[in-house]
Write a protein that holds these residues in place. Structure first.
Motif, PDB file in Angstrom:
ATOM      1  N   MET A 303       0.837  -1.199   0.000  1.00  0.00           N
ATOM      2  CA  MET A 303       0.000   0.000   0.000  1.00  0.00           C
ATOM      3  C   MET A 303       0.871   1.246   0.000  1.00  0.00           C
ATOM      4  N   LEU A 304       0.293   2.355  -0.421  1.00  0.00           N
ATOM      5  CA  LEU A 304       1.058   3.592  -0.489  1.00  0.00           C
ATOM      6  C   LEU A 304       1.493   4.055   0.899  1.00  0.00           C
ATOM      7  N   LEU A 305       2.466   4.930   0.948  1.00  0.00           N
ATOM      8  CA  LEU A 305       3.069   5.380   2.197  1.00  0.00           C
ATOM      9  C   LEU A 305       2.145   6.357   2.920  1.00  0.00           C
ATOM     10  N   GLY A 306       2.052   6.178   4.244  1.00  0.00           N
ATOM     11  CA  GLY A 306       1.229   7.070   5.058  1.00  0.00           C
ATOM     12  C   GLY A 306      -0.012   6.423   5.620  1.00  0.00           C
ATOM     13  N   LEU A 307      -0.237   5.150   5.304  1.00  0.00           N
ATOM     14  CA  LEU A 307      -1.420   4.448   5.797  1.00  0.00           C
ATOM     15  C   LEU A 307      -1.148   3.661   7.074  1.00  0.00           C
ATOM     16  N   GLY A 308       0.120   3.609   7.494  1.00  0.00           N
ATOM     17  CA  GLY A 308       0.440   2.902   8.720  1.00  0.00           C
ATOM     18  C   GLY A 308       0.471   1.397   8.566  1.00  0.00           C
ATOM     19  N   ARG A 309       0.655   0.907   7.359  1.00  0.00           N
ATOM     20  CA  ARG A 309       0.726  -0.535   7.118  1.00  0.00           C
ATOM     21  C   ARG A 309       2.174  -1.009   7.288  1.00  0.00           C
ATOM     22  N   GLU A 310       2.368  -2.023   8.113  1.00  0.00           N
ATOM     23  CA  GLU A 310       3.704  -2.508   8.434  1.00  0.00           C
ATOM     24  C   GLU A 310       4.233  -3.519   7.427  1.00  0.00           C
ATOM     25  N   GLU A 311       3.326  -4.222   6.723  1.00  0.00           N
ATOM     26  CA  GLU A 311       3.801  -5.287   5.837  1.00  0.00           C
ATOM     27  C   GLU A 311       4.602  -4.718   4.671  1.00  0.00           C
ATOM     28  N   VAL A 312       5.712  -5.387   4.378  1.00  0.00           N
ATOM     29  CA  VAL A 312       6.575  -4.980   3.280  1.00  0.00           C
ATOM     30  C   VAL A 312       6.955  -6.220   2.482  1.00  0.00           C
ATOM     31  N   VAL A 313       6.622  -6.221   1.205  1.00  0.00           N
ATOM     32  CA  VAL A 313       6.994  -7.300   0.301  1.00  0.00           C
ATOM     33  C   VAL A 313       8.094  -6.781  -0.617  1.00  0.00           C
ATOM     34  N   VAL A 314       9.164  -7.537  -0.757  1.00  0.00           N
ATOM     35  CA  VAL A 314      10.309  -7.111  -1.568  1.00  0.00           C
ATOM     36  C   VAL A 314      10.320  -7.868  -2.891  1.00  0.00           C
ATOM     37  N   GLY A 315      10.378  -7.124  -3.985  1.00  0.00           N
ATOM     38  CA  GLY A 315      10.522  -7.732  -5.297  1.00  0.00           C
ATOM     39  C   GLY A 315      11.998  -7.874  -5.654  1.00  0.00           C
ATOM     40  N   GLU A 316      12.312  -8.811  -6.525  1.00  0.00           N
ATOM     41  CA  GLU A 316      13.689  -9.027  -6.947  1.00  0.00           C
ATOM     42  C   GLU A 316      13.773  -9.189  -8.460  1.00  0.00           C
ATOM     43  N   GLU A 317      14.898  -8.750  -9.016  1.00  0.00           N
ATOM     44  CA  GLU A 317      15.164  -8.902 -10.447  1.00  0.00           C
ATOM     45  C   GLU A 317      16.672  -9.041 -10.636  1.00  0.00           C
ATOM     46  N   GLN A 318      17.072 -10.011 -11.447  1.00  0.00           N
ATOM     47  CA  GLN A 318      18.476 -10.184 -11.768  1.00  0.00           C
ATOM     48  C   GLN A 318      18.778  -9.462 -13.077  1.00  0.00           C
ATOM     49  N   LEU A 319      19.633  -8.451 -13.006  1.00  0.00           N
ATOM     50  CA  LEU A 319      19.961  -7.670 -14.185  1.00  0.00           C
ATOM     51  C   LEU A 319      21.072  -8.325 -14.993  1.00  0.00           C
ATOM     52  N   GLU A 320      21.099  -7.979 -16.278  1.00  0.00           N
ATOM     53  CA  GLU A 320      22.178  -8.360 -17.167  1.00  0.00           C
ATOM     54  C   GLU A 320      22.999  -7.111 -17.486  1.00  0.00           C
TER      55      GLU A 320
END
Length: 418
Positions: A303-320
């Motif tokens: 969710m956008l910043l400022g809503l007080g939501r603690e959950e954080v999901v991290v995306g990953e990508e391997q670059l070339e």
């Protein structure tokens, strides 16, 4: 043809460095001109305006006024765009040299030499490249100490919100071994609440783009607070997840449940090309590979910043190697013309791919793109438009300074070091 002896080059550089110590920002043209005079040359400093359309002369005391140079269709503009010296043929022998601080484009320096001087002669080339190289660093170093340079670069009044936010932003382009980062924000005079940031710490590149809600000073303050929370967390050594939580907390405190912020915060490991990122309600970054936009990075959603939501999901990508990551705000894709037609994702993708095919450097890609977005709306944006382009392991960082390196400073047969 005339050459330049080492002792004269040394005298010129000594004059520049000695006079720089007590010079105000407004005296930089005089310092550079005095150094050039040791070689029998004359110089005119041109600074790029805030909108990056014109190179504005900043002349030394007592010299005749010079004309502004358009970036489009002039030799000065070509030197600025390509970041390579451009010789002016016909009339007074002169060369336009890009004025850089590292990889950040500041303008150009016109160097005029006596008739009979061969601008291609190695010692002459060494001299004007070294002089311009140090002049660029001098401009950047003196800028925080006064307003003269900032006044030259602006063509009309700025809002207080713009003044606040632009003073918080890093330089528009940065390069180090294995990395080039370039960013741009429009409009330059009536900004609301976009922001960007970057830093390289211990072989990790930190990237961020932010967009606070609202189109007044309150939104700008929230964006500034989010930026400060990001930097504080980074400097305190917090991980990506905790950094996003800290940003969320401070946006919530400052926004009082009325103003929020979207954003993408990422970290790129320079030795491996592993990208980790969090997307807080923001447009998905684009991945450019082999000249094509191959995908949107749709992971790491929260969710956008400022809503007080603690959950954080991290995306990953391997670059070339040579991959480009493009972060942008919706002011790019949602820019509308008189008929209400959006600039759109397809136009953005097309522009990025054409720029890649043409081999344009990152800052020139973004300069042209934002001008296309502005032209789409007849020069008046309904929302801020911000872009951050990060290119990994391409070697492009060395091309930025090749135009200023003396011929004697060869990179060797193995080429640039990665």
């Amino acid at each position: 043809m005339a050459s330049v002896h080492d002792d004269r080059i040394l005298a010129a550089l000594r004059t520049l460095l000695d006079r720089a110590h007590l010079a105000t920002p407004g005296q930089i043209p005089d310092v550079v001109a005095a150094a050039a005079a040791e070689l029998g040359w004359t110089t005119i400093l041109h600074l790029v305006d805030i909108e990056q359309r014109t190179l504005i002369p900043f002349s030394a005391t007592g010299t005749p006024p010079a004309e502004p140079q358009s970036i489009e269709g002039t030799l000065a503009g070509r030197a600025f765009k390509l970041m390579q010296p451009v010789v002016a043929h016909g009339g007074e022998p002169a060369v336009w040299v890009p004025l850089l601080d590292g990889t950040h484009r500041l303008g150009v320096l016109r160097v005029a030499v006596p008739v009979g001087t061969d601008l291609a002669e190695p010692s002459v080339e060494d001299a004007y490249r070294l002089l311009t190289h140090l002049a660029g660093h001098l401009v950047a170093a003196k800028s925080p100490y006064g307003d003269a340079l900032a006044q030259v670069a602006r063509s009309r009044e700025r809002t207080v919100a713009t003044e606040l936010l632009w003073d918080l932003l890093p330089p528009l382009t940065f390069g180090c071994e294995g990395m080039v980062i370039s960013a741009i924000l429009e409009p330059c005079y009536d900004v609301a609440a976009d922001a960007f940031d970057y830093s390289v710490v211990d072989d990790v590149a930190h990237l961020a783009v932010l967009d606070a809600t609202g189109h007044d000073l309150r939104g700008t303050v929230v964006a500034a607070v989010a930026l400060a929370a990001l930097r504080n967390s980074r400097r305190e050594g917090r991980g990506l997840e905790d950094t996003v939580r800290v940003m969320d907390r401070y946006v919530r405190q400052q926004g009082h449940g009325e103003i929020y912020a979207t954003g993408v915060v990422g970290r790129l490991d320079l030795p491996t090309g592993r990208l980790r990122y969090v997307n807080a309600g923001h447009p998905a970054p684009l991945l450019v590979r082999h000249g094509k936009v191959v995908k949107q990075l749709t992971g790491g959603r929260r969710m956008l910043l400022g809503l007080g939501r603690e959950e954080v999901v991290v995306g990953e990508e391997q670059l070339e190697p040579a991959d480009r990551i493009v972060l942008y705000t919706d002011g790019i894709t949602e820019a509308r013309d008189d008929a209400g037609q959006f600039f759109g994702l397809d136009r953005l993708v097309g522009h990025l791919e054409r720029s890649a095919a043409a081999g344009l450097p990152a800052p020139e890609t973004l300069r042209r793109l934002t001008h296309d977005v502005l032209d789409h709306q007849k020069g008046v944006l309904q929302d801020d438009a911000t872009l951050v382009l990060a290119q990994w392991a391409s070697g492009e960082e060395h091309t930025f300074t090749s135009g200023l390196m003396p011929a004697s400073a060869s990179l060797g047969e193995d080429g640039p070091r990665r």
